[in-house]
Design a protein around this motif. Structure first.
Motif, short mmCIF file in Angstrom:
data_model
loop_
_atom_site.label_atom_id
_atom_site.label_comp_id
_atom_site.label_asym_id
_atom_site.label_seq_id
_atom_site.Cartn_x
_atom_site.Cartn_y
_atom_site.Cartn_z
N ALA A 130 0.85 -1.20 0.00
CA ALA A 130 0.00 0.00 0.00
C ALA A 130 0.88 1.24 0.00
N LYS A 131 0.63 2.14 -0.93
CA LYS A 131 1.40 3.39 -0.96
C LYS A 131 0.73 4.44 -0.08
N ILE A 132 1.49 4.95 0.86
CA ILE A 132 0.96 5.96 1.78
C ILE A 132 1.38 7.31 1.23
N ILE A 189 15.02 0.96 0.26
CA ILE A 189 14.97 2.36 -0.17
C ILE A 189 14.87 2.36 -1.70
N SER A 190 13.95 3.17 -2.22
CA SER A 190 13.65 3.07 -3.65
C SER A 190 14.00 4.36 -4.41
N PHE A 191 14.67 4.20 -5.52
CA PHE A 191 14.97 5.34 -6.39
C PHE A 191 13.81 5.61 -7.34
N SER A 192 13.58 6.90 -7.65
CA SER A 192 12.57 7.27 -8.66
C SER A 192 13.29 7.88 -9.86
N ASP A 193 13.35 9.23 -9.90
CA ASP A 193 14.00 9.92 -11.03
C ASP A 193 15.43 9.44 -11.27
N ILE A 217 4.23 -1.69 3.14
CA ILE A 217 3.91 -0.27 2.98
C ILE A 217 5.02 0.42 2.21
N SER A 218 4.62 1.31 1.28
CA SER A 218 5.61 2.18 0.63
C SER A 218 5.32 3.61 1.06
N ILE A 219 6.32 4.26 1.64
CA ILE A 219 6.17 5.67 1.99
C ILE A 219 6.47 6.44 0.71
N GLY A 248 10.46 5.96 -0.82
CA GLY A 248 11.01 6.37 -2.12
C GLY A 248 10.67 7.80 -2.45
N SER A 249 11.30 8.30 -3.50
CA SER A 249 11.13 9.65 -4.04
C SER A 249 12.08 10.64 -3.40
N GLY A 250 12.91 11.22 -4.22
CA GLY A 250 13.85 12.25 -3.76
C GLY A 250 14.90 11.69 -2.81
N ARG A 261 6.92 9.36 -0.93
CA ARG A 261 7.16 10.72 -0.46
C ARG A 261 6.86 11.78 -1.51
N GLY A 262 6.83 11.36 -2.81
CA GLY A 262 6.55 12.32 -3.87
C GLY A 262 5.25 13.07 -3.60
N ASP A 263 4.15 12.32 -3.45
CA ASP A 263 2.86 12.95 -3.21
C ASP A 263 2.65 13.30 -1.76
#
Ligand SMILES: Nc1ncnc2c1ncn2[C@@H]1O[C@H](COP(=O)(O)OP(=O)(O)O)[C@@H](O)[C@H]1O
Ligand SMILES: C=C(OP(=O)(O)O)C(=O)O
Length: 446
Positions: free
Chosen positions: A216-218, A306-310, A237-239, A274-276, A241-243
Motif C-alpha cells: 500500500a502506498k501511503i 529504499i527506492s529510487f525514482s527519477d 507499505i511504501s512511503i 522512495g522519491s527524492g 514521499r513524492g505525493d
C-alpha cells in the motif's frame, strides 16, 4: 553485505539490458515498473529483460508493478514546456484539451468538482503552486503563486482539499490483469485511502487465482488517518514521499516517515520509502549532505528498502546512484550491525545462545510459505537469513526484505539436500563465507 535493500524505478535511463545488468550487479534487489508511464508492450519487454539478467547473475529481483491509481495529471501541452510567471492568471479546465501558456486540461471530474476558491493547487512535486480565485462549472481560474516550467502530464494535487476517489480505476484493473499474467512479484496500489481499498484489491487478485503480495502506498492524508488498518490489510507499505510531501506540510515529512516505519516494524510488515532519495544524483555525481542524512535516518529507523525514482528512471547517473546509496548503507550498517541484537522473545526461544552472538553466524530456513520468513525477517536480527525456496516469485519478493537472501532451489531437493544446496550456493555467490557458524532453523521450526 548490505541488509537494507535498494530498489530502482526503471525508465528511459535504465531500459537497456546494459544498464539493467549494471544496476543489478551493483546491488539493486528490486525494480519498480510505474504503470503511469509504461505501455504493456514496454512492460513485457522490460520484465523479460529483468528476468534474463537476474537469472544470468543468479540474483533474485523483485518486479513491482506500480498501479497508477486515481493520479491526477494535467494533459498535453502545445509545446514541450511553458513557463508560468508569478502573479499571472492560469486556468484549469475539465477535459482532454491541449494546454498552453494560459490554460491546461485535467481529465478527472472529481478533482475539478472538489476545487473551491482559496484552494491551493500544486503541479509536479511542489514545483508550481496556484491559488484558485474563481470557479466556473467546468473550470477554475487561478493565480500563479510559485512560477516555473510546466511540462505535459505532470501530477496535480490540491493539498487540504478532500477528493472522493473510488479505489481502483478501469486502467488499474486492466493493468493488474496484465501484471498477474506476467507473474510480477508484487503489486503496489497508489493513493490508498482505507483498508477496504486493499481488501478489494486482494479479492480481485484472489479471483484471478493469484497470491501476489500487495504493497500500500501511503501518500494521502486519509491513508495516514487509517494507517494501522492499512498496515494490517496489506503485505507491506511504501512511503511514497513524492505525493506525501505535497499533501502534508513539508516540515512534517520526517516525523511522518519515522512513525510509519515504527508502526510497520511493530506490526511485522515490510516497509520501504522512495522519491527524492538522492535527487542530486539526477544531474551530479554526488549527493547533498541533507540526502546522506535522510538516508542515514531511514536506515536507523529500520526501513527494509529504499527506492529510487527519477535517479534511475530519467537521471544522468542511474548506476552511480545505486553505488552511492550502497556505500552510505554499508557505512551506516557497520555501526548498526555491530550494536543490534534480536529483541523478539520468539527468537530467543529457539536457542538462548543466539542472543550472545553478534551477526557472525548465518541462519538458513527452507520453506515455501512466506509467513515464517517474513516474521523472522522483520526481527531485523543481524545474522543474514538465507531462505531456500522452490518458488521463484517468493525468492524475488523476499529479496526486498532487510537481511534476507533468498536462494531459489530445484524442485527435487528436500530436507538436508536442500539445506546443503542453499549453503553451498550462498558461499559460491559470496553471500556468506564458510568460516562462521550456520544454523539450520528447520531443526527448530517443526
Ligand atoms: N516507463 C517509463 N517511460 C517513460 N518515462 C518514465 C517511465 N517511468 C518513469 N518515467 C519518468 O521518470 C520520472 C520518475 O519516475 P516515477 O517516480 O516512476 O514517476 P512519477 O513521479 O510520475 O510517479 C517520471 O516522472 C517520468 O518522467
Ligand atoms: C516513491 C514511490 O512512489 P511515488 O513516486 O508515487 O512517490 C514508489 O512507489 O516507490
Amino acid at each position: 553485505m548490505r541488509h537494507t535493500k535498494i530498489l530502482a524505478t526503471i525508465g528511459p535511463a535504465s531500459f537497456s539490458e546494459k544498464v539493467l545488468t549494471e544496476l543489478i550487479s551493483t546491488g539493486i534487489s528490486g525494480c519498480r515498473i510505474n504503470f503511469s508511464h509504461t505501455s504493456f508492450e514496454k512492460a513485457e519487454e522490460l520484465i523479460w529483460k529483468i528476468r534474463k539478467v537476474s537469472e544470468k547473475l543468479a540474483k533474485p529481483i523483485c518486479i513491482r508493478q506500480d498501479l497508477q491509481g486515481p493520479k491526477i495529471r494535467i494533459g498535453e501541452l502545445a509545446q514541450e514546456e511553458v513557463v508560468l510567471r508569478r502573479g499571472q492568471a492560469f486556468k484549469l479546465a475539465l477535459g482532454n484539451i491541449i494546454g498552453d501558456q494560459e490554460c491546461a486540461g485535467v481529465a478527472q471530474k472529481e478533482f475539478m468538482e472538489a476545487l473551491q476558491p482559496g484552494a491551493t493547487v500544486v503541479i509536479g512535486d511542489n514545483e508550481l503552486k496556484l491559488e484558485v480565485i474563481h470557479k466556473e462549472r467546468e473550470s477554475v481560474d487561478c493565480k500563479v503563486i510559485i512560477g516555473g516550467a510546466l511540462k505535459p502530464q505532470k501530477g496535480v494535487s490540491a493539498p487540504g482539499t478532500f477528493i472522493d476517489f473510488k479505489g481502483l480505476t478501469k486502467k488499474d484493473l486492466s493493468d493488474l490483469d496484465f501484471g498477474i499474467r506476467q507473474k510480477v512479484d508484487c503489486v503496489s496500489m497508489s493513493f490508498v485511502q482505507s483498508a477496504d481499498d486493499i481488501y478489494r484489491l486482494k479479492e480481485i487478485i484472489r479471483e484471478q487465482s493469484s497470491q501476489v503480495p500487495v504493497i500500500a502506498k501511503i501518500e494521502q492524508y486519509n491513508s495516514l488517518k487509517n494507517l494501522d488498518e492499512i498496515i494490517k490489510a496489506s503485505d507491506g507499505i511504501s512511503i511514497a514521499r513524492g505525493d506525501l510531501a505535497v499533501e502534508r506540510p513539508l516540515e512534517e515529512l520526517g516525523l511522518i516517515q519515522k512513525e510509519i516505519i515504527r508502526r510497520c516494524n511493530i506490526a511485522g510488515k515490510f516497509v520501504m520509502a522512495g522519491s527524492g532519495i538522492l535527487q542530486n544524483l539526477r544531474k551530479n555525481l554526488w549527493p547533498t549532505r541533507a540526502e546522506v542524512n535522510d538516508v542515514t535516518a531511514l536506515i536507523f529507523e529500520g526501513i527494509d528498502a529504499i527506492s529510487f525514482s527519477d535517479e534511475t528512471a530519467i537521471g544522468d547517473y542511474p548506476v552511480e546512484s545505486v553505488r552511492t546509496l550502497a556505500t552510505i548503507i554499508e557505512s551506516v550498517e557497520k555501526v548498526i550491525l555491530t550494536h543490534h541484537t534480536a529483541s523478539d522473545s520468539f527468537y530467543r526461544n529457539i536457542d538462548a545462545n543466539f542472543t550472545y552472538v553478534q551477526g557472525k553466524e548465518s541462519l538458513v530456513l527452507c520453506t515455501d510459505t512466506l509467513e515464517p520468513v517474513v516474521k523472522l525477517a522483520k526481527m531485523h536480527y543481524t545474522a543474514p537469513l538465507l531462505v531456500g525456496t522452490k518458488s521463484s516469485n517468493e525468492a524475488n519478493y523476499l529479496s526486498n526484505y532487510w537481511g534476507v537472501y533468498p536462494i531459489y532451489c530445484p524442485p527435487e531437493l528436500m530436507g538436508q539436500e536442500m539445506f546443503d544446496y542453499v549453503v553451498n550456493k550462498a558461499i559460491a555467490l559470496g553471500i556468506i563465507d564458510n568460516k562462521n557458524p550456520i544454523i539450520n532453523l528447520n531443526n527448530y521450526w517443526g
